[in-house]
Design an enzyme around this catalytic site. Sequence first.
Site, short mmCIF file in Angstrom:
data_model
loop_
_atom_site.label_atom_id
_atom_site.label_comp_id
_atom_site.label_asym_id
_atom_site.label_seq_id
_atom_site.Cartn_x
_atom_site.Cartn_y
_atom_site.Cartn_z
N GLU A 41 0.83 -1.21 0.00
CA GLU A 41 0.00 0.00 0.00
C GLU A 41 0.86 1.26 0.00
OE1 GLU A 41 -3.01 0.36 -0.68
OE2 GLU A 41 -3.61 -1.73 -0.62
N TYR A 124 -7.37 5.58 4.58
CA TYR A 124 -7.43 4.55 3.53
C TYR A 124 -6.47 3.39 3.83
CZ TYR A 124 -5.97 1.93 -0.43
OH TYR A 124 -5.61 0.87 -1.21
N ASP A 142 -10.08 4.72 -1.95
CA ASP A 142 -8.98 5.33 -2.69
C ASP A 142 -9.55 5.93 -3.97
OD1 ASP A 142 -9.54 3.15 -4.25
OD2 ASP A 142 -7.46 2.52 -4.52
#
Length: 351
Positions: A41, A124, A142
């Site tokens: 991520e 997020y 996102d």
Amino acid sequence: MLLRPSDFSRRLLRWYDVAHRDLPWRVRGVHRAPYHVLVSEFMLQQTQVATVVPYFQRFMQRYATLAELAAADEQEVLRHWQGLGYYARARNLLRCARQVVREHNGELPPDAATLQNLAGIGRYTAGAISSIGFGKRVPILDANVTRVIRRLDKIEADPKDRNVQEQLWRRAEEILPRRRVGDFNSALMELGALICTPRSPDCLICPVRMHCQAFAAGIADRIPVQKKKARTPLLRRQTFCIRNGRRWLIQQRPPTGRWAGMWQFITRPAEGEAPLPVKITDPKLIGSVSHALTHRRYEFEVFACESARKASPKLPESMRWVSLVELENVPLPRPHVLIAKMLSAPAIRGK
Ligand code: SF4
């Protein structure tokens, strides 16, 4: 969204099971390793999947566990991130790993609220780790998911507006299924990446088109409104590759700002002729390098030259002489990686 959310999640997951891409941070059938979710991520922020894949694989070979990463030297981590850009992510990832070791016995916490207290982790990323890594029922939002939900619900208002943001987060939560939440969140992102793309969404093969209000109204390609890209400013730089014998002079960038803490050949703005740290002789233009970032472009005019004094002049701590072999272990911004390659050309190296 038209029809029931449970039908929506069933259709979306059925599509995902067949159509998802095999990516190195995805392991099917179990929750994915939270550490893998964390690293992927961070790397995927502002960066395309295809670019991230080889970096992720190399990073995992070097730092197989969060503990190994936490014990690493920042310069070495930056070196492994070299070329991926947005280096603040690498420094934050390292800070985050150290914080987890210090405050959570080396285990990433499963709870999204606790995750958000870690360096570099926002709402997020916390949602992604919590849902994909631990199977917790937490939403994510996102750019891909935002676009998908806006089209499903025909939300034309600006998603940067705070109320719209909250509306989107609420919706992302409402549509979560009871089971397979991590796969569901991944599937929403995958749908946005593969089918519900920013321009020309492929609605005719979309597995959830019967739930989509924008499709029903025939306005899918109007959400979001396509803006013309403004031309970014061009900054001109002169880079001097100063040689003393077989070694080249490099300088460390300041600890904050763009490419913070990384190293570069001696570089100054093209205008103004700022003084160089050592006297040089015989500068020769050997090429130029262009580099585009999100908000600006750079053009580097590259000169190779000799230090006028053969005995190494005394330098501040932020500068050093290195051979091209030593340079391979030094974190360099992408333009300077290209400049270092120019110096390897026989016509320059063999002088
Ligand atoms: Fe996106 Fe079209 Fe599918 Fe709607 S039908 S979710 S706009 S791809």
